[in-house]
Design a protein around this motif. Structure first.
Motif, PDB file in Angstrom:
ATOM      1  N   PRO A 112       0.811  -1.222   0.000  1.00 21.29           N
ATOM      2  CA  PRO A 112       0.000   0.000   0.000  1.00 21.29           C
ATOM      3  C   PRO A 112       0.845   1.272   0.000  1.00 21.29           C
ATOM      4  O   PRO A 112       0.547   2.231  -0.713  1.00 21.29           O
ATOM      5  N   VAL A 143      -6.490  -3.605  -1.464  1.00 23.66           N
ATOM      6  CA  VAL A 143      -6.041  -3.225  -0.118  1.00 23.66           C
ATOM      7  C   VAL A 143      -7.277  -3.115   0.769  1.00 23.66           C
ATOM      8  O   VAL A 143      -8.213  -2.387   0.446  1.00 23.66           O
ATOM      9  N   PRO A 144      -7.303  -3.849   1.877  1.00 23.78           N
ATOM     10  CA  PRO A 144      -8.488  -3.817   2.749  1.00 23.78           C
ATOM     11  C   PRO A 144      -8.541  -2.536   3.590  1.00 23.78           C
ATOM     12  O   PRO A 144      -7.526  -1.885   3.823  1.00 23.78           O
ATOM     13  N   ASP A 145      -9.759  -2.223   4.041  1.00 18.65           N
ATOM     14  CA  ASP A 145      -9.905  -1.168   5.040  1.00 18.65           C
ATOM     15  C   ASP A 145      -9.506  -1.769   6.375  1.00 18.65           C
ATOM     16  O   ASP A 145      -9.677  -2.961   6.567  1.00 18.65           O
ATOM     17  N   ALA A 178      -7.917   6.432  -1.404  1.00 14.16           N
ATOM     18  CA  ALA A 178      -8.344   5.218  -0.690  1.00 14.16           C
ATOM     19  C   ALA A 178      -9.148   4.303  -1.614  1.00 14.16           C
ATOM     20  O   ALA A 178      -8.962   3.075  -1.598  1.00 14.16           O
ATOM     21  N   ASP A 179     -10.025   4.872  -2.437  1.00 14.47           N
ATOM     22  CA  ASP A 179     -10.796   4.061  -3.390  1.00 14.47           C
ATOM     23  C   ASP A 179      -9.874   3.345  -4.375  1.00 14.47           C
ATOM     24  O   ASP A 179     -10.078   2.177  -4.691  1.00 14.47           O
ATOM     25  N   THR A 231      -6.579  -0.325   6.224  1.00 16.19           N
ATOM     26  CA  THR A 231      -5.254  -0.063   5.661  1.00 16.19           C
ATOM     27  C   THR A 231      -5.326   0.942   4.514  1.00 16.19           C
ATOM     28  O   THR A 231      -4.503   1.865   4.435  1.00 16.19           O
ATOM     29  N   ALA A 232      -6.309   0.786   3.633  1.00 18.83           N
ATOM     30  CA  ALA A 232      -6.449   1.713   2.497  1.00 18.83           C
ATOM     31  C   ALA A 232      -6.699   3.133   2.986  1.00 18.83           C
ATOM     32  O   ALA A 232      -6.110   4.091   2.461  1.00 18.83           O
ATOM     33  N   ARG A 266      -8.310   0.473  -2.570  1.00 17.77           N
ATOM     34  CA  ARG A 266      -9.274  -0.626  -2.397  1.00 17.77           C
ATOM     35  C   ARG A 266      -9.444  -1.417  -3.687  1.00 17.77           C
ATOM     36  O   ARG A 266      -9.567  -2.642  -3.668  1.00 17.77           O
ATOM     37  N   ARG A 267      -9.462  -0.718  -4.809  1.00 15.96           N
ATOM     38  CA  ARG A 267      -9.581  -1.407  -6.100  1.00 15.96           C
ATOM     39  C   ARG A 267      -8.358  -2.300  -6.367  1.00 15.96           C
ATOM     40  O   ARG A 267      -8.441  -3.253  -7.137  1.00 15.96           O
TER      41      ARG A 267
END
Length: 190
Positions: free
Chosen positions: A79, A139-141, A131-132, A143-144, A135-136
Motif C-alpha cells: 500500500p 487493499v483492505p480497510d 483510498a478508493d 489499511t487503504a 481498495r480497487r
C-alpha cells in the motif's frame, strides 16, 4: 491583456491569488478578479461556480492523478509503494508558477474560515479518491484509508515545503520524503 488570449482559467487563478493576497478574500469580488484577468464576469462563471473555487482549481485533477498513480503501481506493490506511485504521478501537475503561488495561496486560505473549511473538504476528497484506488487494488480497510491519509498529508506537507525556494528539491522528492517521515512517525506509535 486582450480577452482573446488563451488560458482564461489560469489567468483567473493568477488574478484571484494576487487580489486575495493584496486586499483580502472577503472584500474581493468576482468582477474584480475577472477584470484583473482581462476577462468578463461571465467568463469567470464559465470556469468556476464561485470565488472560493478559483483557489482550488486543480483539486479534481489532483484526485485523478493520485488515483491513476496508485492504480498504475506494479502488481504486488505494498500500500505504501502504491501511495508513493500516486504521489510520483501527481508530480506532473506541479509547475514552477505554482511553486511561486504556494506561499500566497496558503496565506490566503489561512486568512479565511470559509476557505479553510473548503480546503478541508477538498483534502478529504483527495483522501477518498486515493483510498478508493487502493481498495480497487485489493487493499483492505482500514489499511487503504490510513495509507491514503498518509499520502494526502505527505502531498500537502510537500506542497508547503515546495514553496520554500531555498530548497531546490522537486515536489516529487519532497512528497516522497514527507511520506517516509510520516510512515516512520506512524510506526513509532506502537
Amino acid at each position: 491583456m486582450a480577452r482573446w488570449e488563451p488560458d482564461a482559467r489560469l489567468r483567473l487563478v493568477r488574478a484571484a491569488i494576487d487580489l486575495y493576497a493584496e486586499q483580502g478574500y472577503e472584500v474581493t469580488t468576482v468582477a474584480q478578479v475577472a477584470e484583473r484577468a482581462g476577462l468578463t464576469k461571465a467568463t469567470f462563471f464559465r470556469h468556476f461556480p464561485d470565488k472560493r473555487e478559483v483557489l482550488f482549481a486543480g483539486q479534481e485533477h489532483h484526485s485523478t492523478l493520485l488515483a491513476e498513480g496508485a492504480a498504475a503501481a506494479p502488481d504486488g506493490a505494498t500500500p505504501l509503494e502504491a501511495v508513493t506511485a500516486a504521489l510520483d504521478h501527481a508530480t506532473a501537475a506541479f509547475t514552477p508558477e505554482q511553486r511561486a503561488w504556494g506561499p500566497r495561496l496558503r496565506a490566503v486560505v489561512a486568512s479565511s474560515a470559509e476557505l479553510q473549511e473548503r480546503a478541508a473538504f477538498k483534502r478529504a476528497h483527495l483522501a477518498a479518491a486515493l483510498a478508493d484506488a487502493l481498495r480497487r487494488r485489493g487493499v483492505p480497510d482500514p489499511t487503504a484509508a490510513v495509507a491514503a491519509e498518509l499520502g494526502v498529508e505527505a502531498f500537502h506537507r510537500a506542497f508547503d515545503r515546495w514553496g520554500d525556494t531555498t530548497d531546490d528539491r522537486s515536489y516529487g522528492d519532497l512528497a516522497r520524503s514527507e511520506l517516509h517521515d510520516l510512515h516512520a512517525a506512524a510506526t513509532a506509535l506502537r
